[in-house]
Design an enzyme around this catalytic site. Structure first.
Site, mmCIF file in Angstrom:
data_model
loop_
_atom_site.group_PDB
_atom_site.id
_atom_site.type_symbol
_atom_site.label_atom_id
_atom_site.label_comp_id
_atom_site.label_asym_id
_atom_site.label_seq_id
_atom_site.Cartn_x
_atom_site.Cartn_y
_atom_site.Cartn_z
ATOM 1 N N GLY A 1 0.875 -1.170 0.000
ATOM 2 C CA GLY A 1 0.000 0.000 0.000
ATOM 3 C C GLY A 1 0.906 1.211 0.000
ATOM 4 O O GLY A 1 2.139 1.073 0.026
ATOM 5 N N GLY B 1 3.021 3.241 1.511
ATOM 6 C CA GLY B 1 3.677 3.184 2.817
ATOM 7 C C GLY B 1 4.389 4.472 3.177
ATOM 8 O O GLY B 1 4.820 4.664 4.318
ATOM 9 N N ARG B 2 4.534 5.326 2.185
ATOM 10 C CA ARG B 2 5.195 6.605 2.461
ATOM 11 C C ARG B 2 4.711 7.706 1.528
ATOM 12 O O ARG B 2 5.345 8.751 1.411
ATOM 13 C CB ARG B 2 6.694 6.450 2.309
ATOM 14 C CG ARG B 2 7.108 5.886 0.965
ATOM 15 C CD ARG B 2 8.577 5.970 0.838
ATOM 16 N NE ARG B 2 9.043 5.164 -0.287
ATOM 17 C CZ ARG B 2 10.281 5.197 -0.701
ATOM 18 N NH1 ARG B 2 11.156 5.971 -0.100
ATOM 19 N NH2 ARG B 2 10.658 4.455 -1.704
ATOM 20 N N GLY C 1 8.416 5.697 6.414
ATOM 21 C CA GLY C 1 7.525 6.611 5.696
ATOM 22 C C GLY C 1 8.238 7.721 4.952
ATOM 23 O O GLY C 1 7.599 8.600 4.370
ATOM 24 N N ARG D 1 4.668 13.974 -6.895
ATOM 25 C CA ARG D 1 4.582 13.254 -8.169
ATOM 26 C C ARG D 1 3.176 13.433 -8.709
ATOM 27 O O ARG D 1 2.206 13.297 -7.962
ATOM 28 C CB ARG D 1 4.876 11.783 -7.905
ATOM 29 C CG ARG D 1 4.688 10.907 -9.105
ATOM 30 C CD ARG D 1 5.228 9.533 -8.872
ATOM 31 N NE ARG D 1 4.379 8.759 -7.979
ATOM 32 C CZ ARG D 1 4.715 7.557 -7.510
ATOM 33 N NH1 ARG D 1 5.882 7.027 -7.798
ATOM 34 N NH2 ARG D 1 3.892 6.908 -6.735
ATOM 35 N N ASP E 1 3.183 -4.193 -8.309
ATOM 36 C CA ASP E 1 2.739 -2.974 -7.616
ATOM 37 C C ASP E 1 3.441 -1.735 -8.174
ATOM 38 O O ASP E 1 3.114 -0.618 -7.776
ATOM 39 C CB ASP E 1 2.978 -3.085 -6.101
ATOM 40 C CG ASP E 1 4.415 -3.389 -5.759
ATOM 41 O OD1 ASP E 1 4.935 -4.405 -6.255
ATOM 42 O OD2 ASP E 1 5.037 -2.607 -5.008
ATOM 43 N N ASN E 2 4.392 -1.933 -9.054
ATOM 44 C CA ASN E 2 5.042 -0.785 -9.688
ATOM 45 C C ASN E 2 4.611 -0.633 -11.139
ATOM 46 O O ASN E 2 5.275 0.044 -11.916
ATOM 47 C CB ASN E 2 6.568 -0.929 -9.620
ATOM 48 C CG ASN E 2 7.093 -0.756 -8.202
ATOM 49 O OD1 ASN E 2 6.421 -0.158 -7.358
ATOM 50 N ND2 ASN E 2 8.274 -1.274 -7.928
HETATM 51 P P1 AMP Z 1 9.029 0.246 -3.538
HETATM 52 O O1 AMP Z 1 10.101 -0.788 -3.445
HETATM 53 O O2 AMP Z 1 9.504 1.654 -3.355
HETATM 54 O O3 AMP Z 1 8.184 0.076 -4.752
HETATM 55 O O4 AMP Z 1 8.068 -0.009 -2.289
HETATM 56 C C1 AMP Z 1 7.472 -1.236 -1.971
HETATM 57 C C2 AMP Z 1 6.533 -1.043 -0.819
HETATM 58 O O5 AMP Z 1 7.250 -0.624 0.337
HETATM 59 C C3 AMP Z 1 5.439 -0.030 -1.028
HETATM 60 O O6 AMP Z 1 4.279 -0.497 -0.391
HETATM 61 C C4 AMP Z 1 5.994 1.210 -0.396
HETATM 62 O O7 AMP Z 1 5.009 2.092 0.038
HETATM 63 C C5 AMP Z 1 6.756 0.619 0.809
HETATM 64 N N1 AMP Z 1 7.890 1.452 1.231
HETATM 65 C C6 AMP Z 1 9.050 1.664 0.579
HETATM 66 N N2 AMP Z 1 9.858 2.447 1.300
HETATM 67 C C7 AMP Z 1 9.218 2.754 2.440
HETATM 68 C C8 AMP Z 1 9.517 3.525 3.602
HETATM 69 N N3 AMP Z 1 10.669 4.163 3.734
HETATM 70 N N4 AMP Z 1 8.592 3.580 4.568
HETATM 71 C C9 AMP Z 1 7.426 2.952 4.453
HETATM 72 N N5 AMP Z 1 7.079 2.209 3.405
HETATM 73 C C10 AMP Z 1 7.948 2.109 2.408
HETATM 74 MG MG MG Z 2 6.687 0.900 -5.463
#
Ligand code: AMP
Ligand code: MG
Length: 483
Positions: free
Chosen positions: A86, A88-89, A122, A172, A250-251
């Site tokens: 979801g 997350g940040r 976050g 963004r 998810d990306n």
């Molecule tokens: P990403 O690898 O950036 O596509 O992120 C994968 C998942 O991890 C997503 O659900 C992001 O919201 C969560 N996420 C990535 N970095 C952070 C962070 N620093 N704090 C909280 N959630 C994160």
């Molecule tokens: Mg992502």
């Protein structure tokens, strides 16, 4: 300041389990790092008032009408289903429609923890935020669908990664922030009724031309469109030499944008199996696997629709991937070679070129640019990229023979090829230099680079250095995937 556009928050019309309303967690002493004047103006904002956005970027202030929420989604990461994803940040702030009628979702990345943060803090760091800013703008100006960067701020707050880093946020913007993973969430955790709700929402907002169609056709045409856009996007990545790095479902954007920039890279020396994400040890997301992974992601999406569409319809829609990918890739590569007429040997000419570039580790961007300007500058810029020049000569002789079938004049072909073979790309080392300077509070390096990347196909004699081969230190930089 807010007169130039119409405000809406239609995501929050979905059932409540789709999101959590939430305020950003403020950051301290923010500074504006970059602001996208042209994009802002096209969205109906006054670029002269850019400083007014700093407090919003830092999560210190909300403008009237903003109703931030974190979206729930799930997805397949490296082939494994993860139900705990979801925003997350990041927070979806609002949607706006500018004077040109285009609607934009605003998403503040790095805004603090949410119920979907798991163990994360976050936050986003300056390094990765600037990388996303630079690359999304570079992609846009290369003509490749992408989310955009409206502005970014840095703040005083320390963020713990491998070392202590500077916090930053990115505003963004995109037509949509809905991912393949949103559909996986409804399918596996909510059920067919909510999948339909999300489908209809997505079609209403982002595919309005399909809205009036009767149901089975509406959904099938929609899936075909998503699959087609995804295939086209990946073909564009391959043709320009872009490696996404983390093609988890998810990306993947439901509207076919390049989405979520992590440890991406543009190829320097051509290596078909190049892996830009150094935690991807198996090379799942290597450059030459991207086309197949794009298809696997479309399969994940189709899988999440099994209770709202017939299996035959799903299969039919999925078949669009291969045909679209192949035809788009072939036409892009033929364009890069300046070939307008048909010849059945074209694909082997192209594939042999890839093998040769791989074997000789030829710089991808300089090769095609050199080929483009051969008419006026001769063979040297191309030949000089090969260790074994006789191999270059052999291929060039084949190419020259093929060109005899073309009807366009050499000068005309040169112009056409320069319009599709960029001179300037965001090489990793250029991003790295911009980051190093930004980390000491100097943002001009990033601003200058952004200016160059706005005109990737133009000769820019004053910026020749940006088109040079990377220095030794700048090749094969290990990009941390912590962000
Ligand atoms: P990403 O690898 O950036 O596509 O992120 C994968 C998942 O991890 C997503 O659900 C992001 O919201 C969560 N996420 C990535 N970095 C952070 C962070 N620093 N704090 C909280 N959630 C994160
Ligand atoms: Mg992502």
């Amino acid at each position: 300041m807010l007169n130039g556009f119409k405000i809406d928050n239609r995501y929050n019309q979905l059932p409540e389990h789709f999101y959590t309303h939430l305020q950003p967690t403020p950051l301290q002493e923010p500074k504006l790092v970059c602001f996208n004047d042209e994009l802002a103006a096209s969205m109906g904002l006054d670029p002269a008032q850019k400083q007014d956005w700093v407090a919003v970027g830092a999560g210190q202030q909300l403008f009237e009408g903003m109703d931030p929420l974190a979206m729930k989604y799930t997805g397949h990461q490296f082939g494994v289903y993860n139900p705990d994803l979801g925003d997350g940040r990041g927070l979806l702030m609002w949607e706006t429609t500018g004077p040109d009628g285009r609607r934009w979702d605003w998403h503040l990345k790095g805004a603090g923890t949410t119920p979907y943060s798991r163990f994360g803090d976050g936050r986003a760091v300056l390094r990765s935020t600037l990388r996303e800013y630079l690359c999304s703008e570079a992609m846009h100006h290369l003509g490749i669908p992408t989310t955009r960067a409206l502005f970014m701020v840095s703040a005083k707050d320390p963020v713990m990664r491998e070392s202590i880093e500077t916090a930053a946020t990115l505003m963004r913007v995109a037509q949509s922030h809905i991912r393949f993973g949103h559909f996986e969430y409804t399918a596996y955790h909510q059920g067919p009724e909510d999948t339909r709700v999300l489908l209809d929402h997505t079609i209403r907002l982002h595919f309005p031309e399909l809205e009036a169609l009767p149901e089975p056709e509406r959904y099938r045409r929609w899936l075909e469109e998503v699959v087609t856009r995804t295939a086209r996007l990946v073909a564009q990545w391959q043709a320009v030499g872009f490696c996404h790095g983390v093609m988890n479902s998810d990306n993947m954007s439901i509207i076919g944008d390049t989405f979520d920039y992590g440890p991406y890279a543009f190829l320097d020396d051509f290596d078909a199996g190049f892996i830009c994400n150094h935690t991807d040890q198996g090379g799942r997301y290597a450059y030459n696997r991207q086309p197949q992974i794009g298809f696997i992601n479309c399969q994940y999406l189709a899988q999440s629709l099994v209770h709202v569409m017939e299996a035959d319809e799903l299969r039919k829609a999925l078949r669009c991937y291969e045909t679209t990918y192949n035809s788009t890739f072939e036409s892009l590569m033929k364009g890069k070679l300046g070939l307008e007429t048909e010849d059945e040997g074209d694909m082997s000419l192209i594939m042999d070129l890839f093998s040769l570039m791989h074997e000789q580790r030829v710089d991808y961007t300089r090769f095609f640019r050199g080929l483009s300007t051969r008419h006026s500058r001769g063979d040297a810029p191309v030949r000089d990229l090969f260790v074994d020049r006789s191999l270059a000569d052999d291929w060039l002789a084949r190419y020259e023979a093929r060109l005899q079938q073309e009807t366009a004049a050499g000068s005309q072909r040169e112009k056409a090829m320069c319009a599709v073979n960029p001179k300037y790309i965001l090489r990793n080392y250029l991003a790295q230099e911009a980051i190093q300077d930004a980390q000491t509070g100097h943002y001009e390096t990033a601003h200058r680079l952004l200016e160059v990347l706005k005109r990737p196909f133009d000769e820019q004699p004053e910026n020749e250095a940006y088109a040079a081969l990377p220095p030794d230190w700048g090749k094969h930089l290990e990009i941390s995937c912590s962000s």
